[in-house]
Write a protein that holds these residues in place. Structure first.
Motif, PDB file in Angstrom:
ATOM      1  N   ASP A  50      35.627  52.690  43.325  1.00 48.47           N
ATOM      2  CA  ASP A  50      35.557  53.247  44.672  1.00 48.47           C
ATOM      3  C   ASP A  50      34.361  54.178  44.861  1.00 48.47           C
ATOM      4  O   ASP A  50      34.281  54.917  45.838  1.00 48.47           O
ATOM      5  CB  ASP A  50      36.855  53.969  45.044  1.00 48.47           C
ATOM      6  N   GLY A  51      33.412  54.106  43.929  1.00 49.18           N
ATOM      7  CA  GLY A  51      32.174  54.859  44.057  1.00 49.18           C
ATOM      8  C   GLY A  51      31.080  54.194  43.250  1.00 49.18           C
ATOM      9  O   GLY A  51      31.350  53.562  42.223  1.00 49.18           O
ATOM     10  N   VAL A  52      29.849  54.303  43.714  1.00 47.37           N
ATOM     11  CA  VAL A  52      28.692  53.737  43.009  1.00 47.37           C
ATOM     12  C   VAL A  52      27.561  54.757  43.060  1.00 47.37           C
ATOM     13  O   VAL A  52      27.289  55.357  44.109  1.00 47.37           O
ATOM     14  CB  VAL A  52      28.220  52.405  43.628  1.00 47.37           C
ATOM     15  N   SER A  53      26.882  54.943  41.928  1.00 43.98           N
ATOM     16  CA  SER A  53      25.789  55.908  41.860  1.00 43.98           C
ATOM     17  C   SER A  53      24.683  55.373  40.969  1.00 43.98           C
ATOM     18  O   SER A  53      24.954  54.747  39.938  1.00 43.98           O
ATOM     19  CB  SER A  53      26.308  57.245  41.306  1.00 43.98           C
ATOM     20  N   SER A  54      23.426  55.615  41.369  1.00 43.75           N
ATOM     21  CA  SER A  54      22.300  55.148  40.573  1.00 43.75           C
ATOM     22  C   SER A  54      21.116  56.092  40.734  1.00 43.75           C
ATOM     23  O   SER A  54      21.049  56.878  41.678  1.00 43.75           O
ATOM     24  CB  SER A  54      21.888  53.736  40.996  1.00 43.75           C
ATOM     25  N   SER A  85      25.681  56.674  46.173  1.00 47.82           N
ATOM     26  CA  SER A  85      24.489  57.516  46.176  1.00 47.82           C
ATOM     27  C   SER A  85      23.411  56.867  45.335  1.00 47.82           C
ATOM     28  O   SER A  85      23.691  56.287  44.279  1.00 47.82           O
ATOM     29  CB  SER A  85      24.822  58.906  45.603  1.00 47.82           C
ATOM     30  N   GLY A  86      22.168  56.979  45.803  1.00 48.50           N
ATOM     31  CA  GLY A  86      21.030  56.526  45.025  1.00 48.50           C
ATOM     32  C   GLY A  86      19.792  57.265  45.490  1.00 48.50           C
ATOM     33  O   GLY A  86      19.451  57.242  46.668  1.00 48.50           O
ATOM     34  N   GLY A  87      19.143  57.965  44.595  1.00 41.16           N
ATOM     35  CA  GLY A  87      17.949  58.701  44.984  1.00 41.16           C
ATOM     36  C   GLY A  87      17.308  59.384  43.799  1.00 41.16           C
ATOM     37  O   GLY A  87      17.941  59.593  42.758  1.00 41.16           O
ATOM     38  N   GLY A  88      16.030  59.726  43.962  1.00 36.01           N
ATOM     39  CA  GLY A  88      15.269  60.310  42.872  1.00 36.01           C
ATOM     40  C   GLY A  88      15.196  61.818  42.873  1.00 36.01           C
ATOM     41  O   GLY A  88      14.742  62.420  41.901  1.00 36.01           O
ATOM     42  N   GLU A  89      15.612  62.461  43.954  1.00 38.05           N
ATOM     43  CA  GLU A  89      15.528  63.916  44.024  1.00 38.05           C
ATOM     44  C   GLU A  89      16.773  64.531  43.403  1.00 38.05           C
ATOM     45  O   GLU A  89      17.662  65.061  44.066  1.00 38.05           O
ATOM     46  CB  GLU A  89      15.332  64.360  45.470  1.00 38.05           C
ATOM     47  N   THR A  90      16.818  64.449  42.080  1.00 34.07           N
ATOM     48  CA  THR A  90      17.926  64.966  41.283  1.00 34.07           C
ATOM     49  C   THR A  90      17.342  65.676  40.060  1.00 34.07           C
ATOM     50  O   THR A  90      16.143  65.538  39.781  1.00 34.07           O
ATOM     51  CB  THR A  90      18.840  63.825  40.784  1.00 34.07           C
ATOM     52  N   PRO A  91      18.162  66.428  39.321  1.00 37.79           N
ATOM     53  CA  PRO A  91      17.664  67.060  38.099  1.00 37.79           C
ATOM     54  C   PRO A  91      17.521  66.057  36.954  1.00 37.79           C
ATOM     55  O   PRO A  91      18.261  66.078  35.966  1.00 37.79           O
ATOM     56  CB  PRO A  91      18.728  68.125  37.800  1.00 37.79           C
ATOM     57  N   GLY A  92      16.581  65.161  37.104  1.00 37.58           N
ATOM     58  CA  GLY A  92      16.353  64.159  36.072  1.00 37.58           C
ATOM     59  C   GLY A  92      17.235  62.945  36.251  1.00 37.58           C
ATOM     60  O   GLY A  92      18.039  62.838  37.182  1.00 37.58           O
ATOM     61  N   GLN A  93      17.090  62.028  35.312  1.00 37.44           N
ATOM     62  CA  GLN A  93      17.769  60.738  35.413  1.00 37.44           C
ATOM     63  C   GLN A  93      19.287  60.847  35.379  1.00 37.44           C
ATOM     64  O   GLN A  93      19.997  60.044  35.978  1.00 37.44           O
ATOM     65  CB  GLN A  93      17.281  59.825  34.284  1.00 37.44           C
ATOM     66  N   LEU A  94      19.806  61.849  34.669  1.00 33.55           N
ATOM     67  CA  LEU A  94      21.252  62.013  34.606  1.00 33.55           C
ATOM     68  C   LEU A  94      21.829  62.522  35.925  1.00 33.55           C
ATOM     69  O   LEU A  94      23.047  62.678  36.053  1.00 33.55           O
ATOM     70  CB  LEU A  94      21.634  62.974  33.473  1.00 33.55           C
ATOM     71  N   GLY A  95      20.973  62.760  36.907  1.00 33.32           N
ATOM     72  CA  GLY A  95      21.453  63.175  38.214  1.00 33.32           C
ATOM     73  C   GLY A  95      22.442  62.200  38.823  1.00 33.32           C
ATOM     74  O   GLY A  95      23.341  62.598  39.582  1.00 33.32           O
TER      75      GLY A  95
END
Length: 395
Positions: A50-54, A85-95
């Motif tokens: 019920d959730g997807v993140s990349s 959710s999918g995006g590059g503005e996170t604290p690194g890849q583990l975001g």
């Protein structure tokens, strides 16, 4: 400690596609393989997701850095999530994992499918500018434009400058640093999915070409094609699933440095210190409790920086800590990158090492299984102003 949302989350299943320097499938095909394997490993079905993140979203197909986004994967698997959710503005890849934790803590999801896909090896066969920093032949823009006048268009050129500062501040000789690459290759020889499995010696390392001083060829990770997926589940539900619960004990995401690749105030350690400090503040565990460390190794230098920032040793002692390879071997006092890391297994941007941590904690390592009762792992990512880390604990 209690009250932190990550402690109510667990990793319940993992999957990995074929990993190669020339994929036999499309990026989406690799992604589907990894995701279906993770879902099955957790004992779930697609209807349970019920959730997807990349990370970082499917917007960089030309370079192979991120060829598959969340919408394409949801459509291919016919998943109907409550949140994604999918995006590059996170604290690194583990975001992407941190975002999944947040969604579960907010009550939006019970099982989040997290994935990371790369297709850089194949992309580089089609264009000289296919790398993580640029989209095909597009003009440099944003922060990356700061590097363009100096033709610093690759991560190796950039990171060599950080590495030089680390050597200046803390000291490190090539005959010490090279043992990280030698140890990773030794571990990769026992990993059937690793890209490079032939052993290398410290003499091989020292004789390898200089890419950009002080980085040798074997200091650099391996662009590859592959996908990794994992299921992050609500912990109370995870107890009823197939695998032993791997609790996410603590995360570190505090980027207390200027967000700039060229103007960061701590070039020797980049953003590793603040995230590690946050992580350790959210747990009663200490570095002495670690049974292994899956430390980011986009370049060998990253591993040195993380050893100090994690408190495994002082930064000034990091090169001596790895020298000879005994302390960091699978049978050593602090096994590091037991699957071969990105230097030998392939650059899956820390997700390969996250897959490896779960493999070890579930005692599936086979010939590379860390001996003893392995219960605690630390995982991390780094690069310029980006960094993130997390502790996993098998209950």
């Amino acid at each position: 400690m209690s009250g932190y949302g990550e402690k109510e989350c667990a990793i319940t299943g993992i999957g990995m596609s074929e990993v190669s320097r020339g994929a036999s499938k499309t990026p989406l095909g690799l992604t589907i393989d990894a995701c279906m394997e993770a879902i099955e490993d957790a004992g779930l079905t697609r209807a349970d997701i019920d959730g997807v993140s990349s990370y970082p979203g499917g917007d960089n197909n030309a370079s192979g850095f991120s060829p598959v986004g969340v919408p394409a994967l949801m459509d291919a698997l016919r998943i109907e999530p409550n949140w994604y959710s999918g995006g590059g503005e996170t604290p690194g890849q583990l975001g992407a994992v941190f975002n999944a934790i947040g969604a579960i803590a907010a009550g939006l999801c019970n099982h989040v499918l997290v994935f990371r896909t790369v297709y850089e090896a194949s992309a580089r066969k089609g264009g000289t500018f296919a790398n993580a920093l640029f989209k095909g032949r597009e003009r440099a823009h944003g922060q990356l434009a700061e590097w363009a006048p100096y033709w610093a268009l690759s991560a190796a050129v950039q990171q060599s400058l950080y590495f030089q500062r680390f050597i200046h501040d803390y000291g490190a000789r090539p005959d010490q640093v090279g043992w990280i690459a030698v140890n990773n290759r030794r571990n990769a020889a026992r990993n059937p999915k690793a890209v490079y499995r032939d052993p290398i010696t410290i003499d091989d390392y020292l004789a390898s070409p200089l890419i950009c001083t002080p980085l040798h060829l074997y200091d650099c990770d391996v662009p590859c094609d592959g996908a990794v997926a994992l299921i992050v589940s609500r912990r109370e539900i995870a107890r009823d699933l197939r695998n032993p619960v791997l609790r996410i004990e603590a995360v570190g995401s505090a980027l207390h440095r200027r967000y700039s690749w060229s103007q960061i105030e701590t070039p020797a350690t980049q953003a590793t210190r603040s995230v590690a400090k946050m992580m350790w503040s959210r747990t009663d565990l200490t570095p002495a409790d670690l049974d292994m460390a899956q430390l980011y190794d986009g370049f060998t230098y990253h591993t040195l920086a993380w050893l100090g920032s994690m408190g495994i040793c002082d930064h000034a002692d990091a090169a001596a800590f790895v020298e000879g390879g005994k302390r960091i071997a699978i049978e050593g006092e602090m096994p590091i990158n037991t699957g071969g890391g990105q230097l030998s297994a392939g650059r899956l941007h820390a997700y390969g090492q996250l897959h490896e941590a779960c493999t070890q904690l579930w005692e599936r390592g086979g010939a590379r299984q860390v001996p003893g009762d392995v219960r605690v792992s630390v995982n991390c990512t780094a690069g310029g102003p980006l960094a993130g880390c997390m502790l996993l604990v098998r209950e």
